[in-house]
Design a protein around this motif. Structure first.
Motif, PDB file in Angstrom:
ATOM      1  N   TYR A  49       8.266 -56.103  64.493  1.00  0.00           N
ATOM      2  CA  TYR A  49       8.447 -54.651  64.422  1.00  0.00           C
ATOM      3  C   TYR A  49       7.318 -54.014  63.602  1.00  0.00           C
ATOM      4  O   TYR A  49       6.711 -53.020  64.018  1.00  0.00           O
ATOM      5  CB  TYR A  49       9.809 -54.310  63.806  1.00  0.00           C
ATOM      6  CG  TYR A  49       9.998 -52.836  63.583  1.00  0.00           C
ATOM      7  CD1 TYR A  49      10.324 -51.990  64.643  1.00  0.00           C
ATOM      8  CD2 TYR A  49       9.834 -52.275  62.317  1.00  0.00           C
ATOM      9  CE1 TYR A  49      10.481 -50.624  64.443  1.00  0.00           C
ATOM     10  CE2 TYR A  49       9.985 -50.915  62.105  1.00  0.00           C
ATOM     11  CZ  TYR A  49      10.314 -50.097  63.174  1.00  0.00           C
ATOM     12  OH  TYR A  49      10.464 -48.743  62.968  1.00  0.00           O
ATOM     13  N   ALA A  73       6.834 -50.405  75.549  1.00  0.00           N
ATOM     14  CA  ALA A  73       7.001 -49.360  74.538  1.00  0.00           C
ATOM     15  C   ALA A  73       5.648 -48.755  74.181  1.00  0.00           C
ATOM     16  O   ALA A  73       5.497 -47.533  74.111  1.00  0.00           O
ATOM     17  CB  ALA A  73       7.677 -49.930  73.294  1.00  0.00           C
ATOM     18  N   ILE A  94       7.085 -45.181  74.088  1.00  0.00           N
ATOM     19  CA  ILE A  94       8.513 -45.231  73.761  1.00  0.00           C
ATOM     20  C   ILE A  94       8.673 -45.854  72.374  1.00  0.00           C
ATOM     21  O   ILE A  94       7.993 -46.831  72.048  1.00  0.00           O
ATOM     22  CB  ILE A  94       9.286 -46.081  74.803  1.00  0.00           C
ATOM     23  CG1 ILE A  94       9.111 -45.513  76.201  1.00  0.00           C
ATOM     24  CG2 ILE A  94      10.753 -46.224  74.437  1.00  0.00           C
ATOM     25  CD1 ILE A  94       9.550 -46.468  77.309  1.00  0.00           C
ATOM     26  N   GLU A  95       9.567 -45.306  71.571  1.00  0.00           N
ATOM     27  CA  GLU A  95       9.864 -45.928  70.278  1.00  0.00           C
ATOM     28  C   GLU A  95      10.498 -47.293  70.557  1.00  0.00           C
ATOM     29  O   GLU A  95      11.474 -47.391  71.305  1.00  0.00           O
ATOM     30  CB  GLU A  95      10.815 -45.049  69.461  1.00  0.00           C
ATOM     31  CG  GLU A  95      11.244 -45.643  68.146  1.00  0.00           C
ATOM     32  CD  GLU A  95      10.110 -46.090  67.242  1.00  0.00           C
ATOM     33  OE1 GLU A  95      10.186 -47.213  66.728  1.00  0.00           O
ATOM     34  OE2 GLU A  95       9.144 -45.319  67.051  1.00  0.00           O
ATOM     35  N   THR A 151      12.369 -49.222  68.951  1.00  0.00           N
ATOM     36  CA  THR A 151      13.779 -49.406  68.599  1.00  0.00           C
ATOM     37  C   THR A 151      14.710 -48.871  69.685  1.00  0.00           C
ATOM     38  O   THR A 151      15.865 -49.282  69.754  1.00  0.00           O
ATOM     39  CB  THR A 151      14.111 -48.736  67.254  1.00  0.00           C
ATOM     40  OG1 THR A 151      13.713 -47.362  67.308  1.00  0.00           O
ATOM     41  CG2 THR A 151      13.421 -49.447  66.109  1.00  0.00           C
ATOM     42  N   ALA A 152      14.205 -47.977  70.542  1.00  0.00           N
ATOM     43  CA  ALA A 152      15.016 -47.478  71.665  1.00  0.00           C
ATOM     44  C   ALA A 152      15.290 -48.602  72.674  1.00  0.00           C
ATOM     45  O   ALA A 152      16.224 -48.508  73.472  1.00  0.00           O
ATOM     46  CB  ALA A 152      14.328 -46.305  72.357  1.00  0.00           C
ATOM     47  N   LEU A 153      14.499 -49.637  72.607  1.00  0.00           N
ATOM     48  CA  LEU A 153      14.665 -50.779  73.512  1.00  0.00           C
ATOM     49  C   LEU A 153      15.477 -51.882  72.836  1.00  0.00           C
ATOM     50  O   LEU A 153      15.263 -53.067  73.076  1.00  0.00           O
ATOM     51  CB  LEU A 153      13.288 -51.299  73.952  1.00  0.00           C
ATOM     52  CG  LEU A 153      12.375 -50.262  74.612  1.00  0.00           C
ATOM     53  CD1 LEU A 153      11.025 -50.860  74.944  1.00  0.00           C
ATOM     54  CD2 LEU A 153      13.017 -49.670  75.848  1.00  0.00           C
ATOM     55  N   TRP A 154      16.438 -51.496  72.031  1.00  0.00           N
ATOM     56  CA  TRP A 154      17.209 -52.463  71.239  1.00  0.00           C
ATOM     57  C   TRP A 154      17.888 -53.547  72.077  1.00  0.00           C
ATOM     58  O   TRP A 154      17.972 -54.680  71.604  1.00  0.00           O
ATOM     59  CB  TRP A 154      18.222 -51.755  70.329  1.00  0.00           C
ATOM     60  CG  TRP A 154      19.289 -50.993  71.055  1.00  0.00           C
ATOM     61  CD1 TRP A 154      19.264 -49.673  71.402  1.00  0.00           C
ATOM     62  CD2 TRP A 154      20.525 -51.502  71.542  1.00  0.00           C
ATOM     63  NE1 TRP A 154      20.407 -49.330  72.081  1.00  0.00           N
ATOM     64  CE2 TRP A 154      21.205 -50.437  72.177  1.00  0.00           C
ATOM     65  CE3 TRP A 154      21.128 -52.758  71.500  1.00  0.00           C
ATOM     66  CZ2 TRP A 154      22.452 -50.592  72.773  1.00  0.00           C
ATOM     67  CZ3 TRP A 154      22.374 -52.911  72.093  1.00  0.00           C
ATOM     68  CH2 TRP A 154      23.025 -51.843  72.711  1.00  0.00           C
ATOM     69  N   HIS A 209      18.138 -51.668  84.715  1.00  0.00           N
ATOM     70  CA  HIS A 209      17.639 -50.335  85.074  1.00  0.00           C
ATOM     71  C   HIS A 209      17.547 -50.124  86.585  1.00  0.00           C
ATOM     72  O   HIS A 209      17.705 -49.003  87.044  1.00  0.00           O
ATOM     73  CB  HIS A 209      16.286 -50.087  84.421  1.00  0.00           C
ATOM     74  CG  HIS A 209      16.335 -50.112  82.935  1.00  0.00           C
ATOM     75  ND1 HIS A 209      17.016 -49.195  82.208  1.00  0.00           N
ATOM     76  CD2 HIS A 209      15.800 -50.978  82.037  1.00  0.00           C
ATOM     77  CE1 HIS A 209      16.902 -49.484  80.910  1.00  0.00           C
ATOM     78  NE2 HIS A 209      16.173 -50.569  80.786  1.00  0.00           N
TER      79      HIS A 209
END
Length: 165
Positions: A33, A93, A98-99, A101-104, A160
């Motif tokens: 991260y 990301a 894309i942040e 963390t949105a892909l947790w 998705h």
């Protein structure tokens, strides 16, 4: 502690019990991260390559003259493999802004799949694990990380695409 031991055990994380490999994989996540936040996918990719090279050197140093070529306290291989598994979310990301963390869900999938492949050792992971020496120690986890990354991409496509989530 020598430099080789610091690298190979990831600052002593490899001495944690039980399941030092799992601890190594867990500590790799916040490191991934941080690398992604500092330099996006390119920095994580570069760090993974450097980690693999340093891991080969550190493993060679720690196992020199010993009968056990893959002691459990060496967890730098788990870090390299886990980082490679994270490539599957770091690249999209970074490329799409894309942040991360949105892909947790991808973080969870990457961790679980990497640990599964590292423990189960299917096909090429088991083949690499059977190789003697520091390259074999590192390569089984790198291959497990690659399989985990492919799994994350497939799961994301299913989620998705098919499920429309």
């Amino acid at each position: 502690m020598t430099l080789a031991a610091m690298i190979a055990t990831v600052g002593g994380v490899g001495y944690l019990r039980p399941a030092p490999g799992t601890w190594g994989s867990l500590v790799a996540l916040p490191m991934a991260y941080a690398l992604h936040q500092l330099g996006g996918f390119p920095l994580l990719a570069l760090a993974t390559v450097i980690c693999t090279g340093l891991g080969i050197w550190a493993t060679a140093e720690m196992t020199r003259g010993k009968s056990d070529h893959d002691p459990s306290e060496i967890v730098i291989d788990e870090v390299a493999g886990q980082w490679l598994a994270i490539w599957a979310i770091s690249y999209p990301a970074w490329a799409k802004g894309i942040e991360i963390t949105a892909l947790w869900p991808g973080w969870i999938a990457a961790f679980v799949l990497f640990r599964l492949f590292d423990i189960w050792k299917p096909g090429p992971v088991g083949w690499a694990d059977g190789k003697e020496g520091p390259v074999g120690v590192m390569m089984d986890d790198v291959i497990a990380g690659l399989l985990a990354a492919i799994g994350v991409v497939l799961l994301a496509g299913f989620s998705h695409g098919v499920l429309g989530l």
